[in-house]
Enzyme design. Structure first.
Site, PDB file in Angstrom:
ATOM      1  CB  THR A 174      30.818  54.255  20.784  1.00  0.00           C
ATOM      2  OG1 THR A 174      32.192  54.016  20.978  1.00  0.00           O
ATOM      3  CG2 THR A 174      30.493  54.242  19.313  1.00  0.00           C
ATOM      4  NE  ARG A 202      40.812  49.313  20.451  1.00  0.00           N
ATOM      5  CZ  ARG A 202      39.522  49.641  20.479  1.00  0.00           C
ATOM      6  NH1 ARG A 202      39.149  50.864  20.215  1.00  0.00           N
ATOM      7  NH2 ARG A 202      38.615  48.741  20.756  1.00  0.00           N
ATOM      8  CG  ASP A 205      33.278  48.134  17.116  1.00  0.00           C
ATOM      9  OD1 ASP A 205      33.927  48.746  17.993  1.00  0.00           O
ATOM     10  OD2 ASP A 205      32.029  48.069  17.119  1.00  0.00           O
TER      11      ASP A 205
HETATM   12  N1  ASP Z   1      33.330  50.124  20.182  1.00  0.00           N
HETATM   13  C1  ASP Z   1      34.242  51.174  20.580  1.00  0.00           C
HETATM   14  C2  ASP Z   1      35.653  50.723  20.330  1.00  0.00           C
HETATM   15  O1  ASP Z   1      35.972  49.575  20.559  1.00  0.00           O
HETATM   16  C3  ASP Z   1      34.092  51.577  22.001  1.00  0.00           C
HETATM   17  C4  ASP Z   1      32.704  51.956  22.431  1.00  0.00           C
HETATM   18  O2  ASP Z   1      31.719  51.399  21.956  1.00  0.00           O
HETATM   19  O3  ASP Z   1      32.581  52.870  23.268  1.00  0.00           O
HETATM   20  O4  ASP Z   1      36.462  51.554  19.951  1.00  0.00           O
END
Ligand code: ASP
Length: 309
Positions: A174, A202, A205
């Site tokens: 992310t 789904r 966060d």
């Molecule tokens: N936090 C992100 C999620 O759960 C994933 C990530 O940080 O790469 O969608």
């Protein structure tokens, strides 16, 4: 100590990277991309631009770069699609915009900003979010734009190993940015493809205001990365800001405490934080966090592993 006039921190995801686990080319390309994202934000802040513009500019560079799990290079869902989530928040007004599950919008953070500025809402999802994107004339692309062979390979590996619901290799990715501008305003933005193999619509966060993204001039701004379910349950980004505002904790202390709480729940990941005074901090309980920071007083750091690389 003098406060910086402006400061900026970015991330490209937390994960299990350790020195030697990336090829030298991958490492060099990733560091270069982080440098370009930092430069895009610096160009805005150095010209006395707004923190909001700086975080969007930095995130857009990383969305377009295939090395990160956002925009181009996003992870695949279980069904082999790319579903993108993003959020942006303005600490001056606490206005916010977010989108989830978009599949054609080249820059999800641009769309999140349009939700904030041109709709009466905060959070749009799926087909409706993209109907709004088209109305706003935000660039739409063929979904192939987002797909990369490496992410496809990761999905096949997850399915072959029946690895379960989460990417147990912790290859997050992310992207996010936080900034404080010369006028003293803070902002945060986050963009992601979510988790490899996700299904049932789904949402993690990243686009959830208060979980993966939050900004408030009274405390600071936060962008998170990691196992989203835990970050939602902890209300990570808001909790860090609340600790700074109500308990008077510094940026590092607030970030470390909340990442400690996430770890106690069983979650992995990290955050970037900027305080109202422009102090920046990273906190993560993984071995790596793709990251960078800069300010007008000459700070410029880019790193991947536990110690600055
Ligand atoms: N936090 C992100 C999620 O759960 C994933 C990530 O940080 O790469 O969608």
């Amino acid at each position: 100590m003098t406060e910086p006039r402006w400061s900026l921190a970015i991330h490209g995801g937390a994960g299990s990277m350790v020195p030697g686990s990336l090829s030298p080319e991958q490492e060099a390309q990733t560091l270069a991309a982080l440098g370009r994202a930092l430069d895009a934000g610096i160009a805005v802040l150095g010209a006395d631009g707004a923190a909001l513009d700086a975080v969007e500019a930095a995130v857009r560079v990383l969305e377009d770069d295939p090395h990160f799990n956002a925009g181009r290079g996003a992870v695949f869902t279980y069904h082999g699609t790319n579903e993108l989530d993003a959020a942006i928040m303005d600490g001056a007004t606490r206005a916010a915009g977010a989108v989830a599950g978009v599949t054609h919008t080249r820059s999800p953070v641009e769309l999140a900003r349009a939700v904030m500025e041109h709709s009466p809402h905060v959070f749009l999802s799926g087909a409706g979010a993209e109907e709004f994107a088209r109305e706003q004339q935000i660039e739409q692309v063929d979904p192939d734009w987002f797909a990369t062979p490496e992410r496809w390979r990761q999905l096949q590996e997850l399915k072959a190993k029946k690895l379960g619901w989460f990417d147990v290799d912790l290859k997050y990715g992310t992207v996010g940015a936080v900034a404080r501008d010369a006028a003293g305003h803070v902002a945060a933005a986050t963009s992601t493809g979510g988790l490899t193999g996700k299904r049932w619509g789904r949402i993690g966060d990243s686009p959830v205001i208060g979980a993966g993204t939050y900004a408030d001039d009274r405390s600071g701004a936060v962008s998170a990365t990691g196992a989203g379910e835990f970050f939602i349950r902890e209300g990570v980004a808001h909790e860090i800001c609340a600790r700074m505002r109500l308990a008077g904790e510094g940026v590092q202390q607030a970030a470390d405490t909340v990442i400690g709480d996430v770890g106690a729940l069983g979650g992995d990941g990290g955050v970037i934080v900027v305080g109202a005074d422009g102090t920046t901090a990273f906190s993560f309980n993984t071995s790596g966090l793709y990251r960078g920071r800069a300010d007008n007083m000459g700070l410029r750091e880019i790193g991947i592993y536990t110690s600055v690389s």
